[in-house]
Motif scaffolding. Structure first.
Motif, PDB file in Angstrom:
ATOM      1  N   PHE A   1       9.065 -57.118 -34.394  1.00  0.00           N
ATOM      2  CA  PHE A   1      10.014 -56.042 -34.117  1.00  0.00           C
ATOM      3  C   PHE A   1      10.914 -56.510 -32.982  1.00  0.00           C
ATOM      4  O   PHE A   1      10.431 -57.130 -32.035  1.00  0.00           O
ATOM      5  CB  PHE A   1       9.304 -54.752 -33.685  1.00  0.00           C
ATOM      6  CG  PHE A   1       8.689 -53.977 -34.813  1.00  0.00           C
ATOM      7  CD1 PHE A   1       9.471 -53.149 -35.609  1.00  0.00           C
ATOM      8  CD2 PHE A   1       7.341 -54.085 -35.080  1.00  0.00           C
ATOM      9  CE1 PHE A   1       8.895 -52.430 -36.656  1.00  0.00           C
ATOM     10  CE2 PHE A   1       6.761 -53.370 -36.126  1.00  0.00           C
ATOM     11  CZ  PHE A   1       7.548 -52.540 -36.914  1.00  0.00           C
TER      12      PHE A   1
ATOM     13  N   PHE B   1      12.535 -52.241 -43.930  1.00  0.00           N
ATOM     14  CA  PHE B   1      13.616 -51.263 -43.888  1.00  0.00           C
ATOM     15  C   PHE B   1      14.646 -51.575 -44.967  1.00  0.00           C
ATOM     16  O   PHE B   1      14.981 -52.740 -45.190  1.00  0.00           O
ATOM     17  CB  PHE B   1      14.288 -51.276 -42.519  1.00  0.00           C
ATOM     18  CG  PHE B   1      13.324 -51.092 -41.378  1.00  0.00           C
ATOM     19  CD1 PHE B   1      12.752 -49.853 -41.126  1.00  0.00           C
ATOM     20  CD2 PHE B   1      12.974 -52.156 -40.568  1.00  0.00           C
ATOM     21  CE1 PHE B   1      11.855 -49.676 -40.083  1.00  0.00           C
ATOM     22  CE2 PHE B   1      12.078 -51.994 -39.522  1.00  0.00           C
ATOM     23  CZ  PHE B   1      11.518 -50.756 -39.277  1.00  0.00           C
TER      24      PHE B   1
ATOM     25  N   SER C   1       0.026 -50.315 -45.183  1.00  0.00           N
ATOM     26  CA  SER C   1       0.979 -49.487 -44.452  1.00  0.00           C
ATOM     27  C   SER C   1       0.330 -49.031 -43.144  1.00  0.00           C
ATOM     28  O   SER C   1      -0.899 -49.070 -42.994  1.00  0.00           O
ATOM     29  CB  SER C   1       1.361 -48.260 -45.283  1.00  0.00           C
ATOM     30  OG  SER C   1       0.245 -47.389 -45.398  1.00  0.00           O
TER      31      SER C   1
ATOM     32  N   GLY D   1       8.394 -54.218 -40.028  1.00  0.00           N
ATOM     33  CA  GLY D   1       8.936 -53.153 -40.856  1.00  0.00           C
ATOM     34  C   GLY D   1       9.514 -53.665 -42.158  1.00  0.00           C
ATOM     35  O   GLY D   1       9.816 -54.851 -42.296  1.00  0.00           O
TER      36      GLY D   1
END
Length: 199
Positions: free
Chosen positions: A9, A164, A134, A162
């Motif tokens: 991240f 996205f 998840s 993630g």
């Protein structure tokens, strides 16, 4: 009990101070080695040290850049397909790549002979190339039975990131099959596989 944890991240600006502090504390206290994914940063005199640098220093964990090489040729228009592992670069704030740092942290593995990524195809039984959970499953918040997380992750390299729809989606050679774009975390996992690490 993971061998190592890769945290993909981008932490380049503050959010909620209490949540930023809680995240830093969790990364600091993790018992497994943690590698942070980072991007280039250029300090501006008026703003002082970039937030990412302060965060990396605070958690006191190794960091590797999360860039991919797309193999630009000045004679050919780039198709923006990720094909190569990123080389170490002194032009980057953090010289070494995220996946390579993870491989080194998890053990001694030979560096791949080629910079080209040897893409693993999806298994014939149509299961996922890499075991994926998840956040809801890890935290047992989906309403189903709790998973044996400790047994599932023990001795493995765990990548956290993630998926996205609006960012960090890339074309890779496998995209020719259906035009699909793949999240950066999937590509990092593919690069890690080059180091012959059990997944």
């Amino acid at each position: 009990g993971p061998l190592a944890i890769g945290f993909d991240f981008i932490i380049d600006r503050p959010t909620d101070p209490a949540k930023d502090a809680a995240l830093a504390d969790a990364l600091k206290k993790a018992r497994a080695p943690v590698i942070l994914g980072v991007i280039n940063e250029s300090p501006r005199p008026e703003s002082g040290k970039p937030f990412q640098s302060k965060f990396v220093a605070e958690v006191n964990r190794s960091a590797g850049h999360i860039y991919f090489e797309k193999g630009h040729n000045s004679l050919v228009i780039s198709d923006h397909v990720v094909r190569l592992m990123a080389k170490p670069s002194d032009e980057r704030t953090y010289k070494n790549a995220f996946a390579e740092q993870l491989a080194q942290q998890a053990g001694t593995y030979p560096k791949p002979k080629s910079e080209y990524i040897s893409w693993l195809l999806q298994p014939k039984d149509q299961t996922e190339t890499f075991f994926t959970l998840s956040a809801e499953q890890v935290l047992s918040r989906g309403g189903g039975p709790a998973l044996p997380i400790k047994e599932l992750l023990n001795g493995k390299i765990v990548l956290i990131g993630g998926n996205f729809s609006d960012r960090d989606q890339h074309l890779i050679p496998l995209s020719v099959l259906d035009g699909r774009r793949y999240p950066g975390l999937f590509i990092h996992a593919q690069i890690l596989a080059q180091f012959s690490i059990p997944s």
